[in-house]
Design a protein around this motif. Structure first.
Motif, PDB file in Angstrom:
ATOM      1  N   GLU A 103      -6.526  -6.826 -14.005  1.00 14.09           N
ATOM      2  CA  GLU A 103      -6.146  -5.651 -13.489  1.00 14.09           C
ATOM      3  C   GLU A 103      -6.965  -5.536 -12.147  1.00 14.09           C
ATOM      4  O   GLU A 103      -6.279  -5.120 -11.244  1.00 14.09           O
ATOM      5  N   ASP A 104      -7.959  -5.615 -12.316  1.00 14.95           N
ATOM      6  CA  ASP A 104      -8.964  -5.414 -11.024  1.00 14.95           C
ATOM      7  C   ASP A 104      -8.638  -6.191  -9.972  1.00 14.95           C
ATOM      8  O   ASP A 104      -8.585  -6.012  -8.751  1.00 14.95           O
ATOM      9  N   ASP A 105      -8.612  -7.588 -10.319  1.00 16.28           N
ATOM     10  CA  ASP A 105      -7.696  -8.533  -9.055  1.00 16.28           C
ATOM     11  C   ASP A 105      -6.439  -8.284  -8.521  1.00 16.28           C
ATOM     12  O   ASP A 105      -6.244  -8.331  -7.387  1.00 16.28           O
ATOM     13  N   ARG A 106      -5.607  -7.673  -9.481  1.00 17.30           N
ATOM     14  CA  ARG A 106      -4.224  -7.390  -8.941  1.00 17.30           C
ATOM     15  C   ARG A 106      -4.347  -6.051  -8.015  1.00 17.30           C
ATOM     16  O   ARG A 106      -3.569  -6.132  -7.137  1.00 17.30           O
ATOM     17  N   CYS A 107      -5.508  -5.277  -8.214  1.00 17.74           N
ATOM     18  CA  CYS A 107      -5.323  -3.832  -7.527  1.00 17.74           C
ATOM     19  C   CYS A 107      -5.848  -4.370  -6.112  1.00 17.74           C
ATOM     20  O   CYS A 107      -5.550  -3.703  -5.295  1.00 17.74           O
ATOM     21  N   ALA A 108      -7.144  -5.250  -6.078  1.00 17.52           N
ATOM     22  CA  ALA A 108      -7.580  -5.558  -5.072  1.00 17.52           C
ATOM     23  C   ALA A 108      -6.538  -6.348  -4.202  1.00 17.52           C
ATOM     24  O   ALA A 108      -6.471  -5.968  -2.887  1.00 17.52           O
ATOM     25  N   ILE A 109      -5.894  -7.231  -4.617  1.00 15.99           N
ATOM     26  CA  ILE A 109      -4.808  -8.074  -3.672  1.00 15.99           C
ATOM     27  C   ILE A 109      -3.746  -6.921  -3.361  1.00 15.99           C
ATOM     28  O   ILE A 109      -3.173  -7.189  -2.095  1.00 15.99           O
ATOM     29  N   GLN A 110      -3.236  -6.024  -4.162  1.00 20.09           N
ATOM     30  CA  GLN A 110      -2.099  -5.306  -3.925  1.00 20.09           C
ATOM     31  C   GLN A 110      -2.803  -4.289  -2.708  1.00 20.09           C
ATOM     32  O   GLN A 110      -2.133  -3.847  -1.749  1.00 20.09           O
ATOM     33  N   SER A 111      -3.930  -3.734  -2.755  1.00 20.74           N
ATOM     34  CA  SER A 111      -4.682  -2.942  -1.661  1.00 20.74           C
ATOM     35  C   SER A 111      -4.705  -3.583  -0.399  1.00 20.74           C
ATOM     36  O   SER A 111      -4.403  -3.185   0.713  1.00 20.74           O
ATOM     37  N   ALA A 112      -5.250  -4.815  -0.595  1.00 19.82           N
ATOM     38  CA  ALA A 112      -5.417  -5.688   0.797  1.00 19.82           C
ATOM     39  C   ALA A 112      -3.919  -5.996   1.381  1.00 19.82           C
ATOM     40  O   ALA A 112      -3.513  -5.846   2.541  1.00 19.82           O
ATOM     41  N   LEU A 113      -2.908  -6.126   0.613  1.00 23.02           N
ATOM     42  CA  LEU A 113      -1.467  -6.346   1.010  1.00 23.02           C
ATOM     43  C   LEU A 113      -1.045  -5.040   1.638  1.00 23.02           C
ATOM     44  O   LEU A 113      -0.229  -5.020   2.779  1.00 23.02           O
ATOM     45  N   GLU A 114      -1.253  -3.924   1.121  1.00 23.42           N
ATOM     46  CA  GLU A 114      -1.028  -2.764   1.851  1.00 23.42           C
ATOM     47  C   GLU A 114      -1.399  -2.346   2.996  1.00 23.42           C
ATOM     48  O   GLU A 114      -0.837  -1.848   4.115  1.00 23.42           O
ATOM     49  N   GLU A 115      -2.833  -2.570   3.053  1.00 25.24           N
ATOM     50  CA  GLU A 115      -3.465  -2.809   4.257  1.00 25.24           C
ATOM     51  C   GLU A 115      -2.916  -3.397   5.316  1.00 25.24           C
ATOM     52  O   GLU A 115      -2.875  -3.063   6.543  1.00 25.24           O
ATOM     53  N   LYS A 116      -2.369  -4.831   5.098  1.00 25.33           N
ATOM     54  CA  LYS A 116      -2.015  -5.622   6.064  1.00 25.33           C
ATOM     55  C   LYS A 116      -0.527  -4.934   6.481  1.00 25.33           C
ATOM     56  O   LYS A 116      -0.371  -5.193   7.736  1.00 25.33           O
ATOM     57  N   ARG A 117       0.077  -4.537   5.702  1.00 26.11           N
ATOM     58  CA  ARG A 117       1.318  -3.948   6.145  1.00 26.11           C
ATOM     59  C   ARG A 117       1.134  -2.859   6.807  1.00 26.11           C
ATOM     60  O   ARG A 117       1.788  -2.577   7.960  1.00 26.11           O
ATOM     61  N   ARG A 118       0.242  -1.968   6.638  1.00 26.70           N
ATOM     62  CA  ARG A 118      -0.051  -0.812   7.514  1.00 26.70           C
ATOM     63  C   ARG A 118      -0.626  -1.239   8.787  1.00 26.70           C
ATOM     64  O   ARG A 118      -0.026  -0.730   9.895  1.00 26.70           O
TER      65      ARG A 118
END
Length: 142
Positions: A103-118
């Motif tokens: 779950e921690d790795d999933r959250c980190a990847i999701q945050s990175a993807l959201e930041e990339k999109r932003r």
């Protein structure tokens, strides 16, 4: 499939589905816990289920059934590249890898993807503003 290695196949199915318990595996496979228990008792995992999972998730049957070779199926070099099929295979591969993460790795990847999109959205807005400023600059000069 009938072999003494059925337990290993079930362990790999848990890995693919990102599950840890028999109950969660039966839910992920959309079977009853009794069915899974029956498979374990007979030391048998349905071959057709393994083929379906391997096909939909881009998993190598050699890896799933035998524990040999890479987990992910290698693309056919001579096969014609169909964009929709390639995208579906790629998405299945990404989803399979995603399910292996905690779950921690999933959250980190999701945050990175959201930041990339932003950042991409901000770059688009900046380009639009620069174009507007450039057109305003040209209209003021004439």
């Amino acid at each position: 499939m009938r072999s003494k290695k059925s337990q290993a196949v079930l362990a790999r199915l848990k890995q693919i589905t990102g599950t840890k318990t028999d109950a969660s595996l039966s839910t992920a496979l959309q079977i009853s816990p009794q069915t899974l228990s029956s498979w374990k008792g007979r030391d048998s995992t349905p071959y057709s289920l393994c083929v379906d999972i391997a096909r939909t998730r881009g998993i190598s049957l050699d890896w799933l059934l035998l524990g040999e070779g890479p987990m992910l199926r290698q693309p056919h070099v001579n096969a014609p590249a169909n964009a929709a099929e390639t995208a579906t295979t790629q998405e299945s591969t990404i989803l399979s890898l995603w399910r292996l993460l905690d779950e921690d790795d999933r959250c980190a990847i999701q945050s990175a993807l959201e930041e990339k999109r932003r950042l991409r959205d901000l770059e688009t807005q900046l380009s639009e503003m620069a174009a507007t400023l450039a057109s305003l600059g040209h209209s003021n000069k004439t």
